[in-house]
Design a protein around this motif. Structure first.
Motif, PDB file in Angstrom:
ATOM      1  N   LYS A  69       1.147  -0.922   0.090  1.00 22.33           N
ATOM      2  CA  LYS A  69       0.245   0.489  -0.037  1.00 22.33           C
ATOM      3  C   LYS A  69       0.718   1.232   0.239  1.00 22.33           C
ATOM      4  O   LYS A  69       1.703   1.887   1.003  1.00 22.33           O
ATOM      5  CB  LYS A  69      -1.257   0.045   1.400  1.00 22.33           C
ATOM      6  N   GLU A  70       0.479   1.781  -1.170  1.00 22.29           N
ATOM      7  CA  GLU A  70       1.338   3.786  -0.872  1.00 22.29           C
ATOM      8  C   GLU A  70       1.148   4.733  -0.018  1.00 22.29           C
ATOM      9  O   GLU A  70      -0.443   4.970  -0.049  1.00 22.29           O
ATOM     10  CB  GLU A  70       1.232   4.742  -2.299  1.00 22.29           C
ATOM     11  N   LEU A  71       0.815   5.237   1.118  1.00 26.82           N
ATOM     12  CA  LEU A  71       0.495   6.528   1.959  1.00 26.82           C
ATOM     13  C   LEU A  71       1.048   7.380   1.391  1.00 26.82           C
ATOM     14  O   LEU A  71       2.112   7.782   0.930  1.00 26.82           O
ATOM     15  CB  LEU A  71       1.176   6.302   3.081  1.00 26.82           C
ATOM     16  N   GLU A  72       0.080   8.687   1.293  1.00 18.42           N
ATOM     17  CA  GLU A  72       1.009   9.687   1.404  1.00 18.42           C
ATOM     18  C   GLU A  72       1.961  10.468   1.835  1.00 18.42           C
ATOM     19  O   GLU A  72       2.314  10.895   1.169  1.00 18.42           O
ATOM     20  CB  GLU A  72      -0.745  10.815   1.467  1.00 18.42           C
ATOM     21  N   SER A  73       1.653  10.049   3.080  1.00 20.02           N
ATOM     22  CA  SER A  73       3.361  10.876   3.189  1.00 20.02           C
ATOM     23  C   SER A  73       3.648   9.141   5.735  1.00 20.02           C
ATOM     24  O   SER A  73       2.389   9.719   5.199  1.00 20.02           O
ATOM     25  CB  SER A  73       2.880  12.247   3.376  1.00 20.02           C
ATOM     26  N   LEU A  91      -5.724  -1.493  13.044  1.00 19.50           N
ATOM     27  CA  LEU A  91      -4.710  -1.206  12.299  1.00 19.50           C
ATOM     28  C   LEU A  91      -4.022  -1.452  11.237  1.00 19.50           C
ATOM     29  O   LEU A  91      -4.157  -1.302  10.074  1.00 19.50           O
ATOM     30  CB  LEU A  91      -3.502  -0.445  13.765  1.00 19.50           C
ATOM     31  N   LEU A  92      -4.567  -2.600  11.123  1.00 20.57           N
ATOM     32  CA  LEU A  92      -3.854  -3.373   9.791  1.00 20.57           C
ATOM     33  C   LEU A  92      -5.106  -3.531   9.145  1.00 20.57           C
ATOM     34  O   LEU A  92      -4.182  -3.139   7.817  1.00 20.57           O
ATOM     35  CB  LEU A  92      -3.333  -5.124  10.610  1.00 20.57           C
ATOM     36  N   ALA A  93      -5.956  -3.942   8.766  1.00 20.36           N
ATOM     37  CA  ALA A  93      -6.772  -3.386   8.559  1.00 20.36           C
ATOM     38  C   ALA A  93      -7.390  -2.154   7.516  1.00 20.36           C
ATOM     39  O   ALA A  93      -7.512  -1.410   7.089  1.00 20.36           O
ATOM     40  CB  ALA A  93      -8.459  -3.780   9.038  1.00 20.36           C
ATOM     41  N   ALA A  94      -6.589  -1.191   8.639  1.00 13.05           N
ATOM     42  CA  ALA A  94      -6.971   0.260   8.499  1.00 13.05           C
ATOM     43  C   ALA A  94      -6.033   0.727   7.312  1.00 13.05           C
ATOM     44  O   ALA A  94      -6.143   1.549   6.266  1.00 13.05           O
ATOM     45  CB  ALA A  94      -6.650   1.138   9.380  1.00 13.05           C
ATOM     46  N   LEU A  95      -4.472  -0.525   7.618  1.00 14.67           N
ATOM     47  CA  LEU A  95      -3.860   0.020   7.287  1.00 14.67           C
ATOM     48  C   LEU A  95      -3.960  -0.336   5.473  1.00 14.67           C
ATOM     49  O   LEU A  95      -4.123   0.042   4.390  1.00 14.67           O
ATOM     50  CB  LEU A  95      -2.519  -0.128   6.870  1.00 14.67           C
ATOM     51  N   GLU A  96      -4.619  -1.254   5.876  1.00 15.32           N
ATOM     52  CA  GLU A  96      -4.864  -2.041   4.258  1.00 15.32           C
ATOM     53  C   GLU A  96      -6.228  -1.660   3.604  1.00 15.32           C
ATOM     54  O   GLU A  96      -5.585  -1.786   2.078  1.00 15.32           O
ATOM     55  CB  GLU A  96      -5.285  -3.740   4.329  1.00 15.32           C
ATOM     56  N   THR A  97      -6.079  -0.815   4.322  1.00 15.98           N
ATOM     57  CA  THR A  97      -7.961   0.020   3.284  1.00 15.98           C
ATOM     58  C   THR A  97      -7.616   1.135   2.317  1.00 15.98           C
ATOM     59  O   THR A  97      -8.808   1.984   2.921  1.00 15.98           O
ATOM     60  CB  THR A  97      -9.117  -0.407   4.198  1.00 15.98           C
ATOM     61  N   TYR A  98      -6.797   1.955   3.759  1.00 15.03           N
ATOM     62  CA  TYR A  98      -6.296   2.703   3.340  1.00 15.03           C
ATOM     63  C   TYR A  98      -6.238   3.463   1.160  1.00 15.03           C
ATOM     64  O   TYR A  98      -5.963   2.243   0.594  1.00 15.03           O
ATOM     65  CB  TYR A  98      -4.833   3.398   3.983  1.00 15.03           C
ATOM     66  N   GLU A  99      -6.757   4.729   1.004  1.00 16.63           N
ATOM     67  CA  GLU A  99      -6.766   5.133   0.092  1.00 16.63           C
ATOM     68  C   GLU A  99      -6.096   6.095   0.185  1.00 16.63           C
ATOM     69  O   GLU A  99      -6.354   7.443   1.114  1.00 16.63           O
ATOM     70  CB  GLU A  99      -8.206   5.329  -0.525  1.00 16.63           C
TER      71      GLU A  99
END
Length: 103
Positions: A69-73, A91-99
């Protein structure tokens, strides 16, 4: 880089030097999911700039790649860590679904 290193540490991340790539990665263990996530910059190098994109790669405890997953920053990771307990399944689920934010 020392400032960002400290920021990762404050969020509960560990650091590890990788001899093959000659870089340092930061990571977090997710014991309930039997997984861990490592963070690099978008070139696969040691994250050095808080404003630059951050890449999260999730691996199972037996080192099999699960997802990336790429995060903005770094701030996006920091915000997730304030919303969810470090190392938690949430937290892991939130990271995996981050847009990434729409521009």
């Amino acid at each position: 880089m020392a400032g960002l290193e400290h920021e990762f540490e404050l969020l509960g991340c560990w650091e590890s030097a990788t001899e093959e790539e000659n870089i340092v990665v930061y990571g977090m263990d997710f014991e309930d999911a039997e997984a861990f996530v490592v963070f690099t910059d978008d070139a696969g190098k040691t994250p050095a700039e808080a404003e630059a994109p951050l890449v999260a790669a999730c691996y199972s405890d037996d080192d099999c790649f699960k997802w990336g997953k790429e995060l903005e920053s770094f701030a996006a990771w920091q915000q997730l860590c304030t919303q969810y307990q470090p190392g938690s399944a949430a937290l892991l689920a939130a990271l995996e679904t981050y847009e990434l934010p729409k521009k």
